[in-house]
Design an enzyme around this catalytic site. Structure first.
Site, PDB file in Angstrom:
ATOM      1  N   GLU A  95      10.784   1.503   9.440  1.00  0.00           N
ATOM      2  CA  GLU A  95      12.032   2.344   8.323  1.00  0.00           C
ATOM      3  C   GLU A  95      11.342   3.579   9.084  1.00  0.00           C
ATOM      4  O   GLU A  95      10.664   4.116   7.947  1.00  0.00           O
ATOM      5  CB  GLU A  95      11.802   2.367   7.314  1.00  0.00           C
ATOM      6  CG  GLU A  95      13.113   0.753   6.271  1.00  0.00           C
ATOM      7  CD  GLU A  95      14.359   0.339   7.346  1.00  0.00           C
ATOM      8  OE1 GLU A  95      14.969   1.760   7.730  1.00  0.00           O
ATOM      9  OE2 GLU A  95      14.734  -0.194   6.504  1.00  0.00           O
TER      10      GLU A  95
ATOM     11  N   CYS B 140      14.339  11.287   4.554  1.00  0.00           N
ATOM     12  CA  CYS B 140      14.192   9.969   6.021  1.00  0.00           C
ATOM     13  C   CYS B 140      15.422  11.011   6.599  1.00  0.00           C
ATOM     14  O   CYS B 140      15.769  10.910   7.652  1.00  0.00           O
ATOM     15  CB  CYS B 140      13.378   9.024   5.864  1.00  0.00           C
ATOM     16  SG  CYS B 140      14.895   8.334   4.922  1.00  0.00           S
TER      17      CYS B 140
ATOM     18  N   GLU C 125      11.379  15.806  14.067  1.00  0.00           N
ATOM     19  CA  GLU C 125      11.558  15.912  12.322  1.00  0.00           C
ATOM     20  C   GLU C 125      11.156  16.634  12.152  1.00  0.00           C
ATOM     21  O   GLU C 125       9.768  16.711  12.028  1.00  0.00           O
ATOM     22  CB  GLU C 125      11.985  14.730  11.847  1.00  0.00           C
ATOM     23  CG  GLU C 125      11.702  14.331  10.653  1.00  0.00           C
ATOM     24  CD  GLU C 125      11.408  12.556   9.796  1.00  0.00           C
ATOM     25  OE1 GLU C 125      10.056  12.494  10.485  1.00  0.00           O
ATOM     26  OE2 GLU C 125      12.072  12.401   9.530  1.00  0.00           O
TER      27      GLU C 125
ATOM     28  N   LYS D   9       1.108  -1.344   0.193  1.00  0.00           N
ATOM     29  CA  LYS D   9      -0.355  -0.054  -0.610  1.00  0.00           C
ATOM     30  C   LYS D   9       0.802   0.662   0.142  1.00  0.00           C
ATOM     31  O   LYS D   9       1.697   1.748   0.887  1.00  0.00           O
ATOM     32  CB  LYS D   9      -0.690   0.159   1.218  1.00  0.00           C
ATOM     33  CG  LYS D   9      -1.742   0.944   1.462  1.00  0.00           C
ATOM     34  CD  LYS D   9      -2.756   1.665   2.432  1.00  0.00           C
ATOM     35  CE  LYS D   9      -1.871   2.862   2.936  1.00  0.00           C
ATOM     36  NZ  LYS D   9      -1.664   3.897   2.452  1.00  0.00           N
TER      37      LYS D   9
HETATM   38  P1  NAD Z   1       2.886   7.985   7.498  1.00  0.00           P
HETATM   39  O1  NAD Z   1       3.653   7.976   8.003  1.00  0.00           O
HETATM   40  O2  NAD Z   1       1.986   9.276   7.469  1.00  0.00           O
HETATM   41  O3  NAD Z   1       2.643   7.698   5.843  1.00  0.00           O
HETATM   42  C1  NAD Z   1       3.166   6.677   5.819  1.00  0.00           C
HETATM   43  C2  NAD Z   1       2.786   5.580   5.692  1.00  0.00           C
HETATM   44  O4  NAD Z   1       1.799   4.737   6.600  1.00  0.00           O
HETATM   45  C3  NAD Z   1       1.139   6.056   4.102  1.00  0.00           C
HETATM   46  O5  NAD Z   1       0.831   4.680   2.839  1.00  0.00           O
HETATM   47  C4  NAD Z   1       0.034   5.691   4.914  1.00  0.00           C
HETATM   48  O6  NAD Z   1      -1.014   5.812   4.390  1.00  0.00           O
HETATM   49  C5  NAD Z   1       0.229   4.659   6.606  1.00  0.00           C
HETATM   50  N1  NAD Z   1      -0.579   4.519   7.881  1.00  0.00           N
HETATM   51  C6  NAD Z   1      -0.615   5.875   8.001  1.00  0.00           C
HETATM   52  N2  NAD Z   1      -1.543   5.487   9.176  1.00  0.00           N
HETATM   53  C7  NAD Z   1      -1.421   3.920   8.674  1.00  0.00           C
HETATM   54  C8  NAD Z   1      -1.719   2.393  10.122  1.00  0.00           C
HETATM   55  N3  NAD Z   1      -3.025   2.734  10.903  1.00  0.00           N
HETATM   56  N4  NAD Z   1      -2.608   1.044   9.577  1.00  0.00           N
HETATM   57  C9  NAD Z   1      -1.694   1.011   8.229  1.00  0.00           C
HETATM   58  N5  NAD Z   1      -1.081   2.169   7.002  1.00  0.00           N
HETATM   59  C10 NAD Z   1      -0.766   3.418   7.763  1.00  0.00           C
HETATM   60  O7  NAD Z   1       4.157   9.338   6.769  1.00  0.00           O
HETATM   61  P2  NAD Z   1       4.605   9.661   5.652  1.00  0.00           P
HETATM   62  O8  NAD Z   1       4.372  11.570   6.192  1.00  0.00           O
HETATM   63  O9  NAD Z   1       3.650   9.218   4.285  1.00  0.00           O
HETATM   64  O10 NAD Z   1       5.854   9.771   5.440  1.00  0.00           O
HETATM   65  C11 NAD Z   1       6.557  10.424   5.770  1.00  0.00           C
HETATM   66  C12 NAD Z   1       7.709   9.584   7.010  1.00  0.00           C
HETATM   67  O11 NAD Z   1       7.943   8.897   6.928  1.00  0.00           O
HETATM   68  C13 NAD Z   1       8.959  10.552   7.358  1.00  0.00           C
HETATM   69  O12 NAD Z   1       8.906  10.474   8.968  1.00  0.00           O
HETATM   70  C14 NAD Z   1      10.212   9.827   6.531  1.00  0.00           C
HETATM   71  O13 NAD Z   1      10.670  10.238   8.029  1.00  0.00           O
HETATM   72  C15 NAD Z   1       9.415   8.895   6.358  1.00  0.00           C
HETATM   73  N6  NAD Z   1      10.064   8.601   5.715  1.00  0.00           N
HETATM   74  C16 NAD Z   1      11.461   6.829   6.462  1.00  0.00           C
HETATM   75  C17 NAD Z   1      12.585   6.256   4.778  1.00  0.00           C
HETATM   76  C18 NAD Z   1      13.465   5.684   6.429  1.00  0.00           C
HETATM   77  O14 NAD Z   1      13.491   4.630   4.834  1.00  0.00           O
HETATM   78  N7  NAD Z   1      13.822   5.351   7.328  1.00  0.00           N
HETATM   79  C19 NAD Z   1      12.193   6.702   4.115  1.00  0.00           C
HETATM   80  C20 NAD Z   1      11.357   8.002   3.833  1.00  0.00           C
HETATM   81  C21 NAD Z   1       9.966   8.558   5.008  1.00  0.00           C
END
Ligand code: NAD
Length: 516
Positions: free
Chosen positions: A269, A303, A405, A194
């Site tokens: 991650e 990230c 962050e 997803k």
């Molecule tokens: P987010 O946590 O808001 O969403 C990420 C994903 O999780 C989306 O697909 C969202 O729909 C899903 N999601 C949210 N709640 C959920 C639930 N209850 N059940 C299942 N799925 C759910 O993050 P974002 O705003 O999309 O991304 C930004 C974040 O991602 C930042 O904190 C960034 O640092 C991190 N990030 C980390 C890496 C890494 O490799 N460490 C890489 C890229 C981004």
């Protein structure tokens, strides 16, 4: 609807039509070899450049997740019935499915994610690289023979989980999709992935093209929708044997909780607040260029962004002044323009979050020496989520802007006096994703790198990453690893097989002579 927005809508429609997917609410999932409509509520996507409506589509919902899991379960059995060499050949062939579509994929990502087209082309290149790398692992997962102190032959096999659930964010949709798909299927799993609800399309296209290239129908399925609906249906599904999540610590905690309740392991991650340490003996020109790229690439929506700059006090004024000038010189523009180095933030919520954090930092005593507002010189119609590269000084370690962050183009700079203080400040974070050390003293470089609590550390460099080298976090940046052999092993379970080689088997009761 303004002119830019009308062009973006037409362009999106044309790009999706080119991939056999329509830019409306009907076809936003890829399940068992076919594009299919969601069944849940309508999700409106806004154009990051103009802030106006771009397209809407329907949330997949639980019954599509069910169909995707059923397809992946069937396809996974077919996949594992092939020889390991054949799986490798099919993965390599799948990459050819992308050929000729690289530019349109990059354009699609550029439109929806609002990332500069140059960066999007780079991301497409990474998709290819990840599949080629993991294709090579298919027939090299040898297992081991353990020299046990008994008459047994004991060998260990690496067994796939079955069907894994993957969830990705909006900041690097193609990269994170391929980053997790490639090792999962190389290890022998089926996948339901997803993507973020904000960037739904490129993962669907990648799945379709890979299948056209040679992957079995149904091995990779993409379901699009919101976290609490489609995401929760996926993580809670009984047949999902492992959860791999890339996103924020807040959502990551929820995913891990679901995994814990279901006794299903997870890889997380998550975010970071990475420290970029510049000693006064560093080549300051390189350090300034590195610090600039570390925080302002992808408008800070990375990230591993080097969002905390720690500079030795005697070089602090020079480094921050040079950085402020460099920040002001970054070409900000429309994502599709070839000269653009920084585009808008991806979405309204992120923009509001970043702007609020800057305002609160200033109210708490921080001083802006670059940026902090909307850039000038953009077309009038570009009323989207643009923010100038921002540098803040006079910050303290306890301020929110130093601890949390931001995930935007915002750098905080703090001075330090000696190595001890640099390490203490760098490690004074609940995150531990990445960090860097700039110095010309090699002994100090290795000493400091070894003391940083971070999954990736660069010396006189920043942001070098490769699918060959393990990547992941310490602390609130998550657990488990992606990339390299470590990333592959996350997708298998070790199975220990014992074979009696003595002419007569003697099975002892308890810890007898037969069992060491
Ligand atoms: P987010 O946590 O808001 O969403 C990420 C994903 O999780 C989306 O697909 C969202 O729909 C899903 N999601 C949210 N709640 C959920 C639930 N209850 N059940 C299942 N799925 C759910 O993050 P974002 O705003 O999309 O991304 C930004 C974040 O991602 C930042 O904190 C960034 O640092 C991190 N990030 C980390 C890496 C890494 O490799 N460490 C890489 C890229 C981004």
């Amino acid at each position: 609807m303004n002119r830019l927005n009308r062009l973006a809508r037409e362009r999106l429609s044309g790009l999706l039509d080119g991939f056999g997917l329509q830019a409306d609410i009907t076809l936003s999932n890829w399940i068992d070899g076919a594009a299919c409509p969601g069944e849940g509520g309508t999700i409106d996507l806004l154009d990051p450049t103009t802030g106006e409506a771009l397209v809407d589509y329907r949330d997949a919902g639980p019954s599509l997740v069910e169909r995707a899991v059923v397809a992946a379960t069937r396809a996974q059995a077919e996949w594992m019935a092939l020889t390991a060499s054949e799986r490798g050949r099919r993965m390599n062939a799948a990459v050819h499915g992308l050929e000729g579509h690289e530019e349109t994929l990059a354009q699609l990502e550029c439109l929806v994610a609002g990332k500069p087209i140059r960066d999007c082309r780079g991301e497409v290149g990474k998709v290819r690289e990840m599949f080629e790398y993991y294709a090579g692992w298919c027939d090299k997962q040898h297992g081991e023979v353990i020299p046990v102190p008994t008459t047994h032959l004991n060998y260990v096999r690496h067994v796939p989980y079955g069907v894994v659930g993957q969830i990705t964010p909006w900041n690097a949709p193609m990269f994170t999709c391929a980053w997790q798909l490639a090792p999962a299927i190389a290890a022998g799993n089926g996948v339901v992935l997803k993507p973020s609800e904000l960037t739904p399309f490129t993962s669907v296209v990648i799945a379709k093209l890979l299948e056209r290239g040679g992957l079995p129908q149904g091995l990779v399925n993409i379901v699009n929708g919101l976290g609490p609906s489609t995401g929760a249906a996926l993580t809670g599904h009984d047949s999902i044997a492992k959860l791999v999540f890339v996103g924020s610590p807040q959502s990551g905690r929820l995913i891990a909780e679901v995994g814990a309740r279901r006794l299903v392991p997870s890889v997380l991650e998550l975010g970071g607040k990475s420290a970029n340490i510049v000693f006064a003996d560093a080549r300051l020109g390189d350090a300034v260029a590195g610090a600039q790229a570390a925080i302002f690439a992808a408008a800070g929506q990375s990230c591993v962004a080097g969002s905390r700059l720690l500079v030795q006090r005697e070089a602090f004024a020079e480094v921050t002044e040079r950085l402020a000038r460099a920040a002001a010189d970054i070409e900000i523009g429309l994502p599709g323009d070839e000269t653009t180095r920084m585009g808008p933030l991806q979405n309204a919520r992120q923009y509001a979050h970043v702007a609020r954090m800057i305002d609160d930092a200033v109210a708490a005593g921080a001083r802006i020496i670059a940026g902090g507002s909307r850039p000038t010189g953009l077309p009038d119609e570009a009323q989207g989520y643009f923010l100038s590269p921002t540098v803040l000084v006079d910050v303290t370690p306890d301020m929110e802007i130093t601890r949390e962050e931001v995930f935007g183009p915002v750098l905080v700079a703090l001075p330090f006096d000696d190595e001890e203080e640099a390490v203490r400040l760098a490690n004074a974070s609940r995150f531990g994703l990445a960090g860097a050390v700039w110095t010309q003293d090699p002994a100090r470089a290795h000493r400091v790198a070894g003391r940083l609590r971070a999954g990736t550390v660069w010396i006189n460099s920043y942001k070098a990453i490769s699918v060959m080298s393990p990547f992941g976090g310490f602390g609130d940046s998550g657990f488990g690893r992606s990339s390299g052999l470590d990333g592959l092993r996350e997708y298998t379970l070790p199975q220990s097989v014992w074979v009696e080689t003595a002419s007569e088997a003697s099975v002892a009761m308890g810890y007898g002579s037969g069992v060491g």
